[in-house]
Structures are given as structure tokens and as C-alpha cells.
Design an enzyme around this catalytic site. Structure first.
Site, short mmCIF file in Angstrom:
data_model
loop_
_atom_site.label_atom_id
_atom_site.label_comp_id
_atom_site.label_asym_id
_atom_site.label_seq_id
_atom_site.Cartn_x
_atom_site.Cartn_y
_atom_site.Cartn_z
N LYS A 9 19.54 20.99 -29.11
CA LYS A 9 19.83 22.08 -30.03
C LYS A 9 19.84 21.57 -31.48
O LYS A 9 19.86 20.33 -31.70
CB LYS A 9 21.18 22.71 -29.65
N TYR A 49 18.07 33.65 -24.42
CA TYR A 49 19.47 33.88 -23.98
C TYR A 49 19.71 35.35 -23.64
O TYR A 49 20.84 35.84 -23.82
CB TYR A 49 20.43 33.42 -25.08
N ASN A 112 27.27 22.51 -28.83
CA ASN A 112 27.31 21.61 -27.66
C ASN A 112 26.01 20.86 -27.39
O ASN A 112 25.74 20.44 -26.28
CB ASN A 112 27.82 22.36 -26.43
N HIS A 115 20.74 22.06 -24.29
CA HIS A 115 20.60 23.14 -23.31
C HIS A 115 19.92 22.64 -22.05
O HIS A 115 19.03 21.80 -22.12
CB HIS A 115 19.76 24.29 -23.89
N GLU A 126 12.09 29.96 -18.58
CA GLU A 126 12.25 29.27 -19.86
C GLU A 126 11.04 28.38 -20.19
O GLU A 126 10.58 28.34 -21.33
CB GLU A 126 13.54 28.45 -19.84
P1 GTP Z 1 23.03 26.44 -22.18
O1 GTP Z 1 22.52 25.23 -21.49
O2 GTP Z 1 22.92 26.37 -23.69
O3 GTP Z 1 22.42 27.71 -21.61
O4 GTP Z 1 24.61 26.46 -21.88
P2 GTP Z 1 25.32 26.80 -20.50
O5 GTP Z 1 24.32 27.25 -19.48
O6 GTP Z 1 26.18 25.66 -20.17
O7 GTP Z 1 26.26 28.04 -20.92
P3 GTP Z 1 25.84 29.57 -21.09
O8 GTP Z 1 24.42 29.79 -20.70
O9 GTP Z 1 26.87 30.39 -20.42
O10 GTP Z 1 25.99 29.77 -22.67
C1 GTP Z 1 24.94 29.46 -23.55
C2 GTP Z 1 25.51 28.83 -24.78
O11 GTP Z 1 26.31 29.78 -25.46
C3 GTP Z 1 26.47 27.66 -24.54
O12 GTP Z 1 25.81 26.42 -24.35
C4 GTP Z 1 27.26 27.67 -25.83
O13 GTP Z 1 26.55 27.03 -26.88
C5 GTP Z 1 27.37 29.15 -26.12
N1 GTP Z 1 28.63 29.67 -25.60
C6 GTP Z 1 28.99 29.89 -24.31
N2 GTP Z 1 30.23 30.36 -24.21
C7 GTP Z 1 30.69 30.43 -25.49
C8 GTP Z 1 31.92 30.85 -26.08
O14 GTP Z 1 32.85 31.25 -25.40
N3 GTP Z 1 32.00 30.79 -27.45
C9 GTP Z 1 30.98 30.35 -28.22
N4 GTP Z 1 31.12 30.31 -29.55
N5 GTP Z 1 29.81 29.95 -27.71
C10 GTP Z 1 29.67 29.99 -26.37
MG MG Z 2 22.89 28.70 -19.86
#
Ligand code: GTP
Ligand code: MG
Length: 151
Positions: A9, A49, A112, A115, A126
Site C-alpha cells: 500500500k 474494495y 497497515n 494487502h 483482483e
Molecule cells: P486487505 O488485505 O487490505 O483487504 O485487508 P484485510 O482483508 O485484512 O481487511 P478488510 O478487507 O476487511 O479491510 C480492508 C482494509 O480496510 C484493511 O486492510 C484496512 O486498511 C481497512 N480497514 C479495515 N477495517 C478498518 C477499520 O475498522 N478502520 C479503518 N480505518 N480501516 C479499516
Molecule cells: Mg480484504
């Protein structure tokens, strides 16, 4: 063998973590089949997303992901999707185990670093969104027979 979409990212790129993150996948034995640096449009990221469009953090997530170049990659190997997620660690870095990418390099869920596709189906979606078919390289790694007992 399975493919997964992994993306460093904008915060990971800015913090100089492209090399260390690539090394973790290389060192584990996965094979890089596609890579590019790309600054993604709002539309592209909303598509990427799309399953999170109702979340309160969606707008901020799209702004964060569009704030600079992303290092988009496809990695291939046995169980690449599930193992890729394990290499990344939990979504919230404060809950990610040390030794994972997020557990070693991040603090905030909204920054974080990396991805990874969460299922074989979403990996296919994707990969098709981020890469043209001709950008995916089909090659046999010289290490293959030293990484796998059986193909
Ligand atoms: P990705 O690998 O980026 O898809 O992450 P993930 O699969 O572990 O989590 P998810 O797909 O549920 O969420 C996508 C991204 O949204 C996360 O990696 C975070 O950067 C962001 N995100 C998820 N939950 C939160 C939240 O509660 N607050 C905020 N600010 N960002 C969030
Ligand atoms: Mg995800």
C-alpha cells in the site's frame, strides 16, 4: 498452482518496505509472476474494495489507497492465498503476531502496509482487475524442485 494478489500500500511504498516485503514472499519460496508500481484511481479502488462500500471507513480507505503509488504483485505457489494472508498477519496490526508483515511494520489498521486476497475467488477477481493477462509471467523457478517434494 494457486495465485494470490499482494499489494504494498502507499504507506509501505513511502516507508521503503517494498524490498523487505518482497523478500518475505521470495524467502518463503513463492514465485513472483507479475509486478508493477501503479497509482490507482478512485474508481479502480472502489472496485477493488467493493465488498466494503457500506463500511464507515470506506471513503478514508479509498483516499489512503489512492494517496500514492501501490506496488501490485501476483505471487504463485501451493496454498498461496491462505499462506499470503498468514504472512501478512491480522487486519489490525495491534493484533498481528510479531513475525508477520503487519506485526513487524505497522500499528494502525488504517495504515497497515500491505494487502492480500482473502479467498481464491477474490484473488482471481483482483488479479484480473489489476493486471492484463499478458502481464502475468509463466515461468519455472530454478528453485522449484528444492522447494517442493512433489510438483
Ligand atoms: P486487505 O488485505 O487490505 O483487504 O485487508 P484485510 O482483508 O485484512 O481487511 P478488510 O478487507 O476487511 O479491510 C480492508 C482494509 O480496510 C484493511 O486492510 C484496512 O486498511 C481497512 N480497514 C479495515 N477495517 C478498518 C477499520 O475498522 N478502520 C479503518 N480505518 N480501516 C479499516
Ligand atoms: Mg480484504
Amino acid at each position: 498452482s494457486e495465485q494470490t494478489f499482494i499489494a504494498i500500500k502507499p504507506d509501505g511504498v513511502q516507508r521503503g518496505l517494498i524490498g523487505p516485503i518482497i523478500s518475505r514472499f521470495e524467502n518463503r519460496g513463492f514465485k513472483l509472476v507479475a509486478i508493477k508500481l501503479m497509482t490507482a484511481s478512485k474508481e479502480h479502488l472502489e472496485n477493488h474494495y467493493s465488498d466494503l462500500s457500506e463500511k464507515p471507513f470506506f471513503k478514508g480507505l479509498v483516499a489512503y489507497m489512492g494517496s500514492g503509488p501501490i506496488c501490485a504483485m501476483v505471487w504463485e505457489g501451493r496454498d498461496a492465498v491462505k499462506t499470503g494472508r498468514a504472512i501478512l498477519g491480522a487486519t489490525n496490526p495491534l493484533a498481528s503476531a510479531p513475525g508477520t508483515i503487519r506485526g513487524d511494520y505497522a500499528i494502525d489498521v488504517g495504515r497497515n502496509v500491505c494487502h492480500g486476497s482473502d479467498a481464491v475467488d477474490s484473488a482471481k477477481k483482483e488479479i484480473a482487475l489489476w493486471f492484463k493477462p499478458e502481464e502475468l509471467n509463466s515461468w519455472k523457478s530454478a528453485q522449484f524442485d528444492w522447494i517442493y517434494e512433489k510438483p
